[in-house]
Design an enzyme around this catalytic site. Structure first.
Site, mmCIF file in Angstrom:
data_model
loop_
_atom_site.group_PDB
_atom_site.id
_atom_site.type_symbol
_atom_site.label_atom_id
_atom_site.label_comp_id
_atom_site.label_asym_id
_atom_site.label_seq_id
_atom_site.Cartn_x
_atom_site.Cartn_y
_atom_site.Cartn_z
ATOM 1 N N HIS A 119 0.827 -1.216 0.000
ATOM 2 C CA HIS A 119 0.000 0.000 0.000
ATOM 3 C C HIS A 119 0.859 1.264 0.000
ATOM 4 O O HIS A 119 0.323 2.362 0.128
ATOM 5 C CB HIS A 119 -0.931 0.026 1.212
ATOM 6 C CG HIS A 119 -1.878 -1.137 1.275
ATOM 7 N ND1 HIS A 119 -2.658 -1.505 0.199
ATOM 8 C CD2 HIS A 119 -2.155 -2.020 2.272
ATOM 9 C CE1 HIS A 119 -3.384 -2.567 0.552
ATOM 10 N NE2 HIS A 119 -3.087 -2.901 1.785
ATOM 11 N N ASP A 156 -2.340 -11.031 -1.391
ATOM 12 C CA ASP A 156 -2.904 -10.424 -0.187
ATOM 13 C C ASP A 156 -4.357 -10.075 -0.511
ATOM 14 O O ASP A 156 -4.684 -9.803 -1.666
ATOM 15 C CB ASP A 156 -2.106 -9.166 0.165
ATOM 16 C CG ASP A 156 -2.515 -8.563 1.496
ATOM 17 O OD1 ASP A 156 -1.876 -8.891 2.506
ATOM 18 O OD2 ASP A 156 -3.481 -7.764 1.520
ATOM 19 N N HIS A 158 -6.025 -7.547 0.096
ATOM 20 C CA HIS A 158 -6.231 -6.136 -0.259
ATOM 21 C C HIS A 158 -5.485 -5.816 -1.549
ATOM 22 O O HIS A 158 -4.416 -6.364 -1.805
ATOM 23 C CB HIS A 158 -5.733 -5.242 0.876
ATOM 24 C CG HIS A 158 -6.371 -5.570 2.193
ATOM 25 N ND1 HIS A 158 -5.720 -6.305 3.170
ATOM 26 C CD2 HIS A 158 -7.610 -5.306 2.666
ATOM 27 C CE1 HIS A 158 -6.542 -6.460 4.209
ATOM 28 N NE2 HIS A 158 -7.698 -5.878 3.928
ATOM 29 N N ASP A 233 -4.389 -12.877 4.857
ATOM 30 C CA ASP A 233 -5.673 -12.251 5.183
ATOM 31 C C ASP A 233 -6.869 -12.630 4.299
ATOM 32 O O ASP A 233 -7.984 -12.181 4.594
ATOM 33 C CB ASP A 233 -5.522 -10.720 5.325
ATOM 34 C CG ASP A 233 -4.750 -10.075 4.188
ATOM 35 O OD1 ASP A 233 -4.533 -10.737 3.169
ATOM 36 O OD2 ASP A 233 -4.379 -8.891 4.344
#
Ligand SMILES: [Zn+2]
Length: 304
Positions: A119, A156, A158, A233
């Site tokens: 990110h 991941d 996200h 996750d």
């Protein structure tokens, strides 16, 4: 197989903080205790050089991180309070991915037991990510003439929004992200290939999508190195993930990625990325299974 760690730099976080720092030390202890990695192959990397970080990040941002003078809004979005330890840890985490990338080129597979901080953009961090380790490692290896092309396989839960933005106009690095449609980041960037899942997607749906798209990504991009972000996750017990993958499903995911790379003789470097289950032991099991599968794919290369 060599693995790199940087868990000695523990951040002072409040106990209710949802980022489980403990998972890194527990993962290192688990891979040793279960004999997955030999103690001699577990290496503490040097911190990434500021000149390496500057291959991707703006000087203004780097100066702000170094001096602790980031705008309050950027620090809030990162989610960690600033400290000397935060800077050192962020640099070590990138150093781990750079070192693991070099090791992967020599050995076929290597891992950073942290990293996957996708990110982070060139001029800011967010979502617990200060620097973009994968972007810096790809750029550093390109600068050093070790690779020309790379592929990022970001599993991941996200979206790898920072990585997508950094390489948006750079065809030498292909960005492939599989993530929840309704997850953070709520404003998505455009990767070279985005595959999204609705809330509650499980093993079958996820693995079918991965098996459908991954071969084409690797065959078209023909990378010299694959970066695999093996986030824990997408797990059904994760409190941020919104998907429903099982621990076995995640292990199969790892195997699909490693098999696809091994079948094409592509070196692969693994970074851990996120994992926010209240059950930290489950996160550590998922991450250690990834390392186990990486070692296994390494052994199959030597045997063939
Ligand atoms: Zn994540």
């Amino acid at each position: 197989m060599r693995a790199f760690y940087c868990d000695h730099f523990v951040l002072p976080l409040p106990p209710e903080h949802r980022f489980p720092m403990a998972k890194y030390r527990m993962l290192r202890e688990r891979v040793i205790a279960e004999g997955i990695i030999a103690p001699a192959d577990l290496i503490e990397p040097a911190a990434a050089e500021w000149t390496d970080l500057a291959l991707v990040h703006t000087q203004t941002y780097l100066d702000g991180v170094a001096a602790g003078s980031l705008p309050r809004e950027i620090l809030r979005r990162i989610g960690f309070p600033w400290s000397e330890a935060m800077v050192e840890r962020a640099r070590r985490s990138v150093g781990g991915t750079i070192a693991a990338s070099r090791a992967a080129l020599e050995d076929g597979v290597a891992a950073n037991l942290a990293g996957g901080t996708h990110h982070s953009f060139s001029d800011r961090g967010e979502g617990y990510c200060v620097f973009n380790d994968v972007a810096v490692a790809a750029a550093a290896l390109q600068r050093d003439g070790l690779i020309a092309r790379a592929a990022v396989v970001d599993c991941d839960v996200h979206q790898g929004n920072g990585t997508a933005a950094i390489f948006r106009d750079d065809p030498s690095v292909f960005t492939f992200s599989l993530h929840g449609a309704k997850n953070f980041p709520f404003r998505k960037e455009v990767s070279d290939l985005d595959v999204t899942f609705e809330d509650g997607a499980g093993d079958d749906e996820y693995l079918t999508a991965l098996r459908t798209h991954l071969p084409g990504v690797l065959d078209r991009q023909r990378p010299d190195l694959v970066f695999y972000l093996a986030g824990a996750d997408p797990y059904e017990g994760d409190r941020l993930g919104r998907l429903k993958l099982t621990i076995d499903g995640l292990r199969t995911r790892d195997r699909v990625v490693f098999d696809a790379c091994r079948d094409r003789d592509l070196p692969v470097v693994v970074a851990m990325s996120g994992g926010y289950a209240p059950d930290v032991d489950a996160i550590v099991t998922i991450h250690s299974n990834t390392i186990r599968e990486a070692v296994h794919s390494c052994l199959s290369v030597s045997a063939s």
